[in-house]
Enzyme design. Structure first.
Site, PDB file in Angstrom:
ATOM      1  N   SER A  50       0.826  -1.210   0.000  1.00 25.28           N
ATOM      2  CA  SER A  50       0.000   0.000   0.000  1.00 25.28           C
ATOM      3  C   SER A  50       0.859   1.258   0.000  1.00 25.28           C
ATOM      4  CB  SER A  50      -0.944   0.006   1.205  1.00 25.28           C
ATOM      5  OG  SER A  50      -0.214   0.006   2.417  1.00 25.28           O
ATOM      6  N   ARG A  74      -9.469  -4.377 -17.790  1.00 23.43           N
ATOM      7  CA  ARG A  74      -9.662  -5.356 -16.714  1.00 23.43           C
ATOM      8  C   ARG A  74      -8.794  -5.037 -15.505  1.00 23.43           C
ATOM      9  NH1 ARG A  74      -9.341 -10.473 -20.870  1.00 23.43           N
ATOM     10  NH2 ARG A  74     -11.220  -9.932 -22.070  1.00 23.43           N
ATOM     11  N   HIS A  75      -7.795  -4.210 -15.697  1.00 20.68           N
ATOM     12  CA  HIS A  75      -6.973  -3.746 -14.574  1.00 20.68           C
ATOM     13  C   HIS A  75      -7.679  -2.516 -14.006  1.00 20.68           C
ATOM     14  CE1 HIS A  75      -3.529  -6.437 -15.408  1.00 20.68           C
ATOM     15  NE2 HIS A  75      -4.017  -6.386 -16.632  1.00 20.68           N
ATOM     16  N   ARG A  76      -8.562  -2.750 -13.049  1.00 17.21           N
ATOM     17  CA  ARG A  76      -9.572  -1.763 -12.680  1.00 17.21           C
ATOM     18  C   ARG A  76      -9.037  -0.611 -11.839  1.00 17.21           C
ATOM     19  NH1 ARG A  76     -11.789  -6.760 -12.691  1.00 17.21           N
ATOM     20  NH2 ARG A  76     -13.633  -7.086 -13.997  1.00 17.21           N
ATOM     21  N   ARG A  86     -17.296   7.795 -31.240  1.00 15.03           N
ATOM     22  CA  ARG A  86     -18.501   8.524 -31.648  1.00 15.03           C
ATOM     23  C   ARG A  86     -18.151   9.864 -32.291  1.00 15.03           C
ATOM     24  NH1 ARG A  86     -23.117   9.449 -27.476  1.00 15.03           N
ATOM     25  NH2 ARG A  86     -24.052  10.249 -29.388  1.00 15.03           N
ATOM     26  N   LYS A 147     -19.911   2.587 -35.297  1.00 11.94           N
ATOM     27  CA  LYS A 147     -18.860   2.087 -34.403  1.00 11.94           C
ATOM     28  C   LYS A 147     -19.027   0.596 -34.091  1.00 11.94           C
ATOM     29  CE  LYS A 147     -18.990   3.091 -30.000  1.00 11.94           C
ATOM     30  NZ  LYS A 147     -18.942   3.895 -28.756  1.00 11.94           N
ATOM     31  N   ALA A 164       1.758   2.794  -8.511  1.00 11.00           N
ATOM     32  CA  ALA A 164       2.873   1.848  -8.642  1.00 11.00           C
ATOM     33  C   ALA A 164       2.468   0.424  -8.262  1.00 11.00           C
ATOM     34  CB  ALA A 164       4.055   2.309  -7.793  1.00 11.00           C
ATOM     35  N   ARG A 174       1.126  -9.120 -17.489  1.00 14.69           N
ATOM     36  CA  ARG A 174       1.106  -8.857 -18.928  1.00 14.69           C
ATOM     37  C   ARG A 174       2.473  -8.955 -19.594  1.00 14.69           C
ATOM     38  NH1 ARG A 174      -4.126  -9.711 -20.226  1.00 14.69           N
ATOM     39  NH2 ARG A 174      -5.499  -8.564 -18.811  1.00 14.69           N
TER      40      ARG A 174
END
Length: 208
Positions: A50, A74-76, A86, A147, A164, A174
């Protein structure tokens, strides 16, 4: 693909945050070797991860495919601001046809598409791009409907901000050879774009 680190938190912000816990400010060397070692020891070795969340990085990413963008989302624990299809698909309206599929037109298509190491896949992507162009320029279909016909390989542009700790998680997952090749490339590009004095915090996350 192009990745630029636009802004980042200085390391001493993290070292001062760590020293707040023990009130050990007198041992600081003002962001020098002692403070850098402290961040690594507490954040990486002792796994008090943390403390690494005090470090934030703001990237500009150009030329990532929409398919890879889905995986990135997906890496929220990160913030993304993405080029809006658009409002920007008009970039295709005045472009000439990408047919026939010859070397010249394939090269032109690279302005809009991410190519992979498979000629058949690339050819089908260009055909999808041509269909999208036809919808926009010949049938005058509105962007917010057109689109839905965009190929996954269509390039996008985004601002990406991440701390970080989350970046370590991203690089660990990844940079693996099991990840999508484009995501492996992105992981390397993000690491390479980091300021040199920050890279030591992430070196152990890289898989190759």
């Amino acid at each position: 693909m192009e990745v630029i680190c636009k802004h980042y938190t200085p390391l001493d912000i993290a070292s001062q945050a760590i020293r707040t816990c023990w009130q050990s400010f007198e041992y600081s060397d003002d962001g020098g070797c002692k403070d850098k070692e402290l961040i690594h020891r507490v954040g990486n070795i002792f796994r008090h991860s943390s403390t690494l969340e005090h470090l934030y990085y703001n990237f500009e990413i150009k030329g990532l495919s929409r398919g890879a963008l889905q995986e990135l989302s997906r890496h929220r624990i990160a913030s993304l601001s993405v080029k809006s299809s658009r409002y920007t698909l008009r970039e295709l309206k005045e472009v000439e046809s990408f047919l026939p599929l010859n070397e010249t037109n394939l090269e032109r298509a690279k302005e809009f598409l991410v190519f992979v190491d498979n000629e058949k896949v690339n050819a089908m992507s260009v055909l999808a791009l041509e269909n999208l162009r036809i919808l926009l320029s010949e049938h005058n279909i509105k962007n917010d409907l057109a689109k839905y016909a965009m190929p996954e390989s269509y390039k996008t542009h985004l601002a990406y901000s991440i701390n970080a700790r989350s970046l370590q998680n991203f690089l660990t997952l990844r940079s693996s050879n099991k990840a999508l090749k484009e995501m492996q490339d992105l992981a390397k590009a993000l690491f390479d774009a980091l300021p040199g004095e920050h890279q030591y915090l992430f070196e152990d996350c890289l898989k190759h």
